[in-house]
Design an enzyme around this catalytic site. Sequence first.
Site, mmCIF file in Angstrom:
data_model
loop_
_atom_site.group_PDB
_atom_site.id
_atom_site.type_symbol
_atom_site.label_atom_id
_atom_site.label_comp_id
_atom_site.label_asym_id
_atom_site.label_seq_id
_atom_site.Cartn_x
_atom_site.Cartn_y
_atom_site.Cartn_z
ATOM 1 C CB CYS A 2 -0.909 0.034 1.217
ATOM 2 S SG CYS A 2 -1.901 -1.428 1.407
ATOM 3 N NE ARG A 27 4.803 1.695 -0.594
ATOM 4 C CZ ARG A 27 5.738 1.616 0.340
ATOM 5 N NH1 ARG A 27 6.894 2.214 0.146
ATOM 6 N NH2 ARG A 27 5.540 0.967 1.456
ATOM 7 C CD1 TRP A 75 0.071 -5.666 -3.561
ATOM 8 C CD2 TRP A 75 -0.115 -6.699 -1.591
ATOM 9 N NE1 TRP A 75 0.579 -6.934 -3.700
ATOM 10 C CE2 TRP A 75 0.478 -7.589 -2.507
ATOM 11 C CE3 TRP A 75 -0.332 -7.138 -0.280
ATOM 12 C CZ2 TRP A 75 0.860 -8.880 -2.168
ATOM 13 C CZ3 TRP A 75 0.043 -8.436 0.059
ATOM 14 C CH2 TRP A 75 0.636 -9.283 -0.889
ATOM 15 C CG ASN A 101 1.121 -0.461 4.336
ATOM 16 O OD1 ASN A 101 0.763 -1.568 3.945
ATOM 17 N ND2 ASN A 101 2.389 -0.086 4.362
ATOM 18 N N GLY A 102 -0.881 -2.359 6.197
ATOM 19 C CA GLY A 102 -0.569 -3.324 7.250
ATOM 20 C C GLY A 102 -1.777 -4.195 7.536
ATOM 21 C CD GLU A 484 18.193 -11.699 -8.557
ATOM 22 O OE1 GLU A 484 17.714 -12.347 -7.612
ATOM 23 O OE2 GLU A 484 17.791 -10.558 -8.862
ATOM 24 C CE LYS A 488 15.234 -9.084 -10.603
ATOM 25 N NZ LYS A 488 15.387 -9.700 -9.407
ATOM 26 C CD GLU A 491 11.006 -10.183 -9.510
ATOM 27 O OE1 GLU A 491 12.234 -10.073 -9.475
ATOM 28 O OE2 GLU A 491 10.272 -9.692 -8.643
ATOM 29 C CG HIS A 507 21.837 -35.439 -6.698
ATOM 30 N ND1 HIS A 507 22.286 -36.702 -6.399
ATOM 31 C CD2 HIS A 507 22.936 -34.642 -6.751
ATOM 32 C CE1 HIS A 507 23.605 -36.674 -6.253
ATOM 33 N NE2 HIS A 507 24.024 -35.434 -6.465
ATOM 34 C CE LYS A 610 11.946 -1.791 -5.614
ATOM 35 N NZ LYS A 610 12.768 -2.769 -6.363
HETATM 36 C C1 F6R Z 1 12.834 -9.390 -6.602
HETATM 37 C C2 F6R Z 1 12.701 -8.511 -5.467
HETATM 38 C C3 F6R Z 1 12.322 -9.115 -4.165
HETATM 39 C C4 F6R Z 1 13.025 -8.380 -3.010
HETATM 40 C C5 F6R Z 1 12.513 -8.896 -1.660
HETATM 41 C C6 F6R Z 1 13.225 -8.224 -0.505
HETATM 42 O O1 F6R Z 1 13.228 -8.685 -7.743
HETATM 43 O O2 F6R Z 1 12.867 -7.339 -5.566
HETATM 44 O O3 F6R Z 1 12.594 -10.479 -4.127
HETATM 45 O O4 F6R Z 1 14.405 -8.581 -3.128
HETATM 46 O O5 F6R Z 1 11.142 -8.643 -1.561
HETATM 47 O O6 F6R Z 1 13.045 -6.847 -0.544
HETATM 48 P P1 F6R Z 1 13.967 -5.877 0.288
HETATM 49 O O7 F6R Z 1 15.347 -5.945 -0.286
HETATM 50 O O8 F6R Z 1 13.351 -4.525 0.135
HETATM 51 O O9 F6R Z 1 13.946 -6.378 1.707
#
Ligand code: F6R
Length: 615
Positions: A2, A27, A75, A101-102, A484, A488, A491, A507, A610
């Site tokens: 949010c 976000r 959100w 938010n929360g 990673e 990427k 997501e 395995h 985010k």
């Molecule tokens: C993926 C991504 C997430 C964040 C994760 C932790 O691209 O951005 O996996 O890395 O949500 O977020 P932070 O670093 O803000 O704690």
Amino acid sequence: MCGIVGYVGDQQALDVVVEGLRRLEYRGYDSAGVAVVADGALASAKRAGKLANLEKALGDKPLPSSTTGLGHTRWATHGAPTDRNAHPHLDESGRVAVIHNGIIENFAGLRAELEDGGTAFSSDTDTEVVSHLLASHVAAGSDLADAMRSVCRRLDGAFTLVAVHADIPDRVVAARRNSPLVVGLGDGENFLASDVSAFIAHTREALEIGEGQVVEITANGVTLTDFDGAPVDEKRYHVDWDASAAEKGGYDYFMLKEIAEQPRAVADTLLGRVDSDGQLSLDEMRLSDDELRDVDKVIVIACGTAYHAGMVAKYAIEHWTRVPCEVELASEFRYRDPVVDRQTLVVAISQSGETMDTLMALRYAREQGARVLAISNTNGSTIPRESDAVLYTHAGPEVAVASTKAHLTQLVACYLVALYLGQVRGTKWGDETRAVVRELADMPGKIDQVLETMEPVRELARQLSDATSVLFLGRHVGFPVALEGALKLKEIAYMHAEGFAAGELKHGPIALVEPGVPVFVVVPSPRGRSVLHDKIVSNIQEVRARGARTIVIAEQADEAVVPYADHIVRVPVCPTLLQPLVAVVPLQVFACEMASVRGFDVDQPRNLAKSVTVE
Ligand code: F6R
């Protein structure tokens, strides 16, 4: 998650609030709403979906002019993302508007109590209880800030709450517990927001709001108290980036811009951390050398992409310092009764500094006596504030949900922490440290070289856009790079993708390899430990023999991979431990192009936020 904006000043509140919400879009959200106080009444509008839906509704039915207002991007947690559940939530008389938010954990009990007393609810959210409670306190004679304090004392869970009242046109009141909120300090105007990007176009002066505090803003004043009404000290700070840093700057997507900014972000994160003798000086660390010498174990906690940086940290810390290092998903850490004591250094990595899983893990670690060092990109955020020490990455604002430049700077910060530990504990000679620092200083140039040669990678993404599954393999620090790359792609391109330690292939995962499946392989330098290189060359052969289309990320002049690679992506020569800084870049570019070709919203992928402020 949010996004929250509140405003009091001399501008049109609606314009400021909607512009702020636009800047908080990154976000992640699924509905949006606003409310303003005008002519002794509240006017509000809210819509499911993107901000554009709300703007259209406001165009069709404009709200009255006002200089006090609030806005929200939601959100969904409690209740589907519908118009009805979008914030703000008003009380029955329409005098109070609340955004949140929360999660209010005891909302069900509060709702039952209110319903028993005859209150009719108009949404499925946990938030709405707050509107009714605030309204009843104000009706009983409290001012809005007092009412907020009383209500907060009854709430369990994590929340940022912001409220306006029809009878109080010139102020906005907010509260914070375990959820982000900052004040922007303007000239004759003040702002409230989930993060500074919402008001950065208006002011770069900000005020932290601590846990369990209530803040009241007017055009010319800010009053901060705890939930019992006792005044608390103000902590002001200056934001060292401006609005242009949070713009797309000619790129189609923020993610593209942020990928391109990586050389600068890495260079900035190294800046000022090496003195004229080539020694590391991490002044802001706030941990004494004695404390660091006492450390007998390091535990890195983080989530998602930050966790992958933490995996690389383990290789660097153990290799350079010989101190055992564990890496743990923050969401798992406190549930497994980890062995943590005063000699444990916990490194909490978080771009946003607000991730609830990481915050809860670090609180647990501190309760057990551990010292916590935060690596974060966000000044004034909760995780650095609650840690014993902090090392800020200097990536600048990262807007795309998929983390790129923040990840590279997290890697740099991890190398710096490892080297610093080695320097303080004497496990690395001064000239060895200086040599690695020189190699780190060369990395921005090398990342630039990678970026200049990315067109074939984009072309490959276009060719493979119909693939149903993509696999990523790596060994040693190439393993987190593989994870990673897969994350990427999942997501933002919504493709099935898996990352594996190449040695694990036989395995189980090798059963997934069928003719034509694209397999990326991150190959370590042949100049490093040759056994590592030889083993992965065998792994490439294994998947190729089963029909995989192999895409090999290998150092320039590594000829051994050529016979087994359907495609080769070359990266510059660099030490094995530092290779993730260049090897991950083609995987970011591949995912970005793939998402774009498949027609998805690159910067705001579905279901993701985010800043993940719930557990
Ligand atoms: C993926 C991504 C997430 C964040 C994760 C932790 O691209 O951005 O996996 O890395 O949500 O977020 P932070 O670093 O803000 O704690």
